[in-house]
Structure formats: C-alpha cells, structure tokens
Scaffold this active site. Structure first.
Site: not given
Ligand code: CP
Ligand code: NVA
Length: 308
Positions: A107, A134, A137, A225, A266, A294
């Site tokens: 990530r 992502h 997700q 989101d 998400c 997930r």
């Molecule tokens: N939805 C998601 O990716 O959550 P986290 O940021 O908690 O991993």
């Molecule tokens: N759009 C959000 C998703 C988190 C899982 C972010 O990037 O912070």
C-alpha cells in the site's frame, strides 16, 4: 507467476475465475473459527511481506489472516521503518525482498512505486491501494454484489462523491465485468478522463450526472467513499466538504434508487458526512459483508498470483 496490479490489467476471464474461487474459499470456511486453518494449505512454507506506507485496518488484517489461514506466514512492514523510507530505491528493495519472501503486497502513495516494485521483483506483487487505484477492494465489492443479487453484468452502479482511487477501480471493473457506471460528483473531482476512456473503450456505459437524485434513479447499487482520501491534503477539507455535501448518501437519496438497491462503502466511513448512519446500518447496506469479503477475495487473488 502473476502480479495483481489493477482491475484493468488482469484478463476479465481471470477476474471472473478469481471471484468464483473466492466464493468457493468462503464456502469452505463455514463453521470454522477465525484461527482455524483452511482445509487446503496452498501457502504452506511461504512468506508474504505486507508493506504499508499509509494506515490500514481492513487490508492489513484481512491479508494477514488470509495468509495464515492458507498456511503461510506474514511480515507486516511499515514503509517508514524500512530503508525504503530513507532513500533506498524501490528497485533495490524489490530485488532484495525477492530473495527473502514469496510475495509482496504494498500500500503506497504514487502508482509509480507499485509499478517499479513489480518491474524489479521476481515474485508476485499485489496492489493494496495507491493514490490512483484500489483493485482488491473492488474485487470484494463485485463478489459482494453477486452474492446478494447475482451477476453484476448489465446492472446500474452509481458512485457518489469524489472520483478517487476506489472510484477508478470501480470504473475499470465496469469495463471488465460489463456493468453501467454513473459518476455523480462535482466537476472538479471527476475521475480521470483516461480511466473513463479506457472503460468506454472496453464497452462499458459510463455516465456523468451532476444531480445525485437523478443519478441514482434505477440504481442497483449505490457506492460512496470518504470525501478526503489519505493522500489528500487536509487543507482542502472545508472546500471539499462544501462541494460534496449535496452528494451525501442518505435515506432520501436511497428512496430514488431501486427498492432493492444495495449500498456499499469500502470503509473507513465518516458517519453523517458522505453517508448517514441510517443508510450504513439500514436495509440496503452490505458494508460489513463487503469488509469480510476482502479476506476471501484476497485469498483467491494470492492463490492466482502464486498459481497454487
Ligand atoms: N477499505 C480499506 O482498504 O480499508 P483499510 O484502509 O482499513 O485497509
Ligand atoms: N479513498 C480512500 C480509501 C481508503 C480505503 C483513501 O485512499 O484514503
């Protein structure tokens, strides 16, 4: 060996195979405690590095648990604690990790970091979120929709709010799985033209509708989101909130969607901002199934990556 970098970079038949596998893997766990091993142990003797340059709850825990249930081991690494966060190149990090572990999930911020990691690693690399996409997700989201409502092909999905990384992967999925996607948000936060263009070329119907009440008419699925993503500057908070307030998903908005429409997010959510608690905890919402999936979807992704 396969990398899982993005929904649009994976063959649609392979994506469908991964979703089918995820459902089978989920079915095999009925009645088991969380710590019980899967009947199959495809990751026995394998170690997976989970690298986080941003915070995470779901991605971190679901990958970690998934690997353990499949018989493997994990190493959770914070980017800041690695030499990566102190100037070592991504390419060298990828080469070194490839000598120690069997797979990398990362990530990160810039998409380029993910792509360089994949280019120089000799082991599979999985995208656990970048500023741009992502994909894990969205695999869980497609799985969740199909579990509740059957094939997603031909359905109408509406995204409300910021045209962000999760939205981008959903648009890619529209192209790969053949559903219609309506984006409803302010023009300044539109998804990238390139991403919309890709999905249209792939045959998806992508619509932009500024009025959320109009956008959700006939929707089978409404998705929201956060209004401010992890990579966004907090200095834009007030302006974004003002721009995005009309796109809040609340009971009034859901009344305009199909009566059996699902609601997804998400998570993490900001209750009473992008969505009300009434919707999150209401009859349309499948947000916790989505979070659970997930785990199952990523197990199928990891198995596909390793060919096991
Ligand atoms: N939805 C998601 O990716 O959550 P986290 O940021 O908690 O991993
Ligand atoms: N759009 C959000 C998703 C988190 C899982 C972010 O990037 O912070």
């Amino acid at each position: 060996m396969n990398h899982f970098l993005d929904v649009h970079k994976t063959d649609p038949e392979q994506l469908k195979h991964i979703i089918a596998e995820a459902r089978r893997i989920k079915g095999d766990r009925v009645g088991k405690t969380r710590g019980a091993p899967d009947a199959e142990q495809p990751l026995a003797g394998r170690i997976v590095a989970l690298i986080f340059e941003k915070p995470s709850t779901r991605t971190r825990v679901s990958f970690d648990v998934g690997v353990r249930q499949m018989g493997g081991e994990t190493m959770v690494l914070s980017g800041a604690d690695m030499q990566l966060g102190h100037g070592e190149s991504i390419a060298d990090t990828a080469r070194v990790l490839s000598r120690y572990v069997d797979m990398i999930m990362i990530r990160t911020f810039e998409e380029q970091t993910l792509l360089e990691m994949a280019e120089h690693a000799t082991i599979p690399v999985i995208n656990g979120l970048t500023n741009r996409t992502h994909p894990c997700q969205i695999m869980a989201d497609v799985m969740t929709f199909e579990e509740h409502r059957g094939p997603i092909a031909g359905k109408k999905v509406v995204w409300t709010g910021d045209g962000n990384n999760v939205c981008a992967s959903l648009i890619h999925a529209a192209g790969q799985f053949g559903f219609d996607l309506t984006f409803s948000g302010p023009q300044t936060l539109d998804p990238e033209d390139e991403i919309i263009g890709w999905a249209r070329k792939a045959g998806a119907k992508i619509t932009v509708e500024r009025d959320p009440q109009v956008a959700v008419k006939g929707a089978d699925l409404v998705v929201a989101d956060t209004w401010i993503s992890m990579h966004d500057s907090q200095t834009t908070k007030e302006r974004r909130h003002n721009q995005l307030r009309p796109y809040q998903v609340n009971s009034e908005l859901m009344l305009n969607a199909n009566s059996d429409a699902l609601f997804m997010h998400c998570l993490p959510a900001h209750r009473e901002e992008e969505v009300t608690s009434e919707v999150m905890d209401g009859p349309h919402s499948v947000i916790f199934d989505e979070a659970e999936n997930r785990l199952h979807a990523q197990k199928a992704i990891m198995r596909w990556c390793l060919g096991v």
